[in-house]
Write a protein that holds these residues in place. Sequence first.
Motif, PDB file in Angstrom:
ATOM      1  N   HIS A 254       0.862  -1.196   0.000  1.00 58.11           N
ATOM      2  CA  HIS A 254       0.000   0.000   0.000  1.00 58.11           C
ATOM      3  C   HIS A 254       0.891   1.236   0.000  1.00 58.11           C
ATOM      4  CE1 HIS A 254      -3.960   1.890   1.731  1.00 58.11           C
ATOM      5  NE2 HIS A 254      -3.352   2.703   0.872  1.00 58.11           N
TER       6      HIS A 254
ATOM      7  N   HIS B 271       1.789   5.138  -2.133  1.00 58.02           N
ATOM      8  CA  HIS B 271       1.369   6.199  -3.060  1.00 58.02           C
ATOM      9  C   HIS B 271       2.591   6.964  -3.572  1.00 58.02           C
ATOM     10  CE1 HIS B 271      -2.861   5.501  -2.059  1.00 58.02           C
ATOM     11  NE2 HIS B 271      -2.475   5.382  -0.807  1.00 58.02           N
TER      12      HIS B 271
ATOM     13  N   HIS C  28      -4.308   5.848  -5.799  1.00 57.27           N
ATOM     14  CA  HIS C  28      -5.765   5.955  -5.710  1.00 57.27           C
ATOM     15  C   HIS C  28      -6.365   5.856  -7.111  1.00 57.27           C
ATOM     16  CE1 HIS C  28      -6.191   7.040  -1.479  1.00 57.27           C
ATOM     17  NE2 HIS C  28      -5.160   7.832  -1.600  1.00 57.27           N
TER      18      HIS C  28
ATOM     19  N   GLU D  31      -5.433   1.478  -5.268  1.00 61.50           N
ATOM     20  CA  GLU D  31      -6.316   1.577  -4.095  1.00 61.50           C
ATOM     21  C   GLU D  31      -7.670   2.039  -4.637  1.00 61.50           C
ATOM     22  OE1 GLU D  31      -5.218   4.188  -0.849  1.00 61.50           O
ATOM     23  OE2 GLU D  31      -6.830   3.414   0.418  1.00 61.50           O
TER      24      GLU D  31
ATOM     25  N   ASP E 218       0.848   2.458   3.891  1.00 60.93           N
ATOM     26  CA  ASP E 218       0.049   3.518   3.257  1.00 60.93           C
ATOM     27  C   ASP E 218       0.918   4.773   3.084  1.00 60.93           C
ATOM     28  OD1 ASP E 218      -2.051   4.877   2.133  1.00 60.93           O
ATOM     29  OD2 ASP E 218      -3.357   4.792   3.893  1.00 60.93           O
TER      30      ASP E 218
ATOM     31  N   HIS F   2       2.936   7.929   1.661  1.00 63.67           N
ATOM     32  CA  HIS F   2       2.692   8.975   0.666  1.00 63.67           C
ATOM     33  C   HIS F   2       3.980   9.691   0.302  1.00 63.67           C
ATOM     34  CE1 HIS F   2      -1.471   8.091   1.596  1.00 63.67           C
ATOM     35  NE2 HIS F   2      -1.850   8.873   0.597  1.00 63.67           N
TER      36      HIS F   2
HETATM   37 ZN   LIG Z   1      -3.760   4.716   0.677  1.00 64.47          ZN
END
Ligand SMILES: [Zn+2]
Length: 286
Positions: free
Chosen positions: A8, A10, A40, A81, A242, A244
Amino acid sequence: MAWLANYHTHSHWCDGEGEIAEVVAAGLAAGLTAIGISSHAPVPFPAGYALPLDHLRAYRDEVLRVRELYAGRIDVILGLELDALPELRRFNEEQALALGFDYTVGSVHFQQLDDAGEPWPLDLSDARFAALVRERYAGNVRALVEEHYERIAELADYPGVAIVGHIDRGVKLWNAGGRYFSEDTPWYRAAVERALRALAATGRIVELSTGGWRRGLPDPFPSPWIVRRCRDLGVRMTLNSDSHHPSQLVHEYPRALALLRETCHGEIARFDPARGDWALAPLPTA
Ligand SMILES: [Zn+2]
Ligand SMILES: [Zn+2]
């Protein structure tokens, strides 16, 4: 060498920073053996956080290019995602999944519609969440939370979803100190339990996301008692951050691995690129 992954992540392609190649390079430097890229997915409403639909093909090509670049050093897995809302089933299938991806993380970032008729974000701000409780649930947070876990339960058969993302984030982000509800409340436990049983029945994977710690919460997503309950119910888990930004790739991984050990998850889910499917593998010791 023990395996260790993050499915996961980004990048600048959606609301993160850095090139996909930088994310992968950071993974290699951190000792990961596999990395899933999960921007996303496009959505059919105005959204600054998602990949624009007309960038989707280029995004896919870029992940595949970086996969080739790093072949033999780290496995690069092609993901998305997905905003796994009931209203978006058809859009997601026809516009996103049809292109072909190894997996998706299915997440619920929205609930109900705002006055403009667009999905109401759960995570945008404290004030927006408070307004959602007030205006769509007449101040009844229990109704919001129970509906949230119904949406999570529906991911048991949502097209294309392998991993269920940050299952309690939507209702926990603004609940610091039990401001809206206590996680010990029987109705809360029951709502989570129903969702976990539904996910267990179809073999969905629930992520342990270190993103909660990154947001300054005392717990990851989901809370440790839910991680333990996943173990009891035979729900497979995986470890993600997750991220970023490339620097967030393995944020709090040792702490998360310790939690998985404490809660007796001897194995976690790993994507097998050769089979194109998920299987259980021993919990990494790193
Ligand atoms: Zn995410
Ligand atoms: Zn998310």
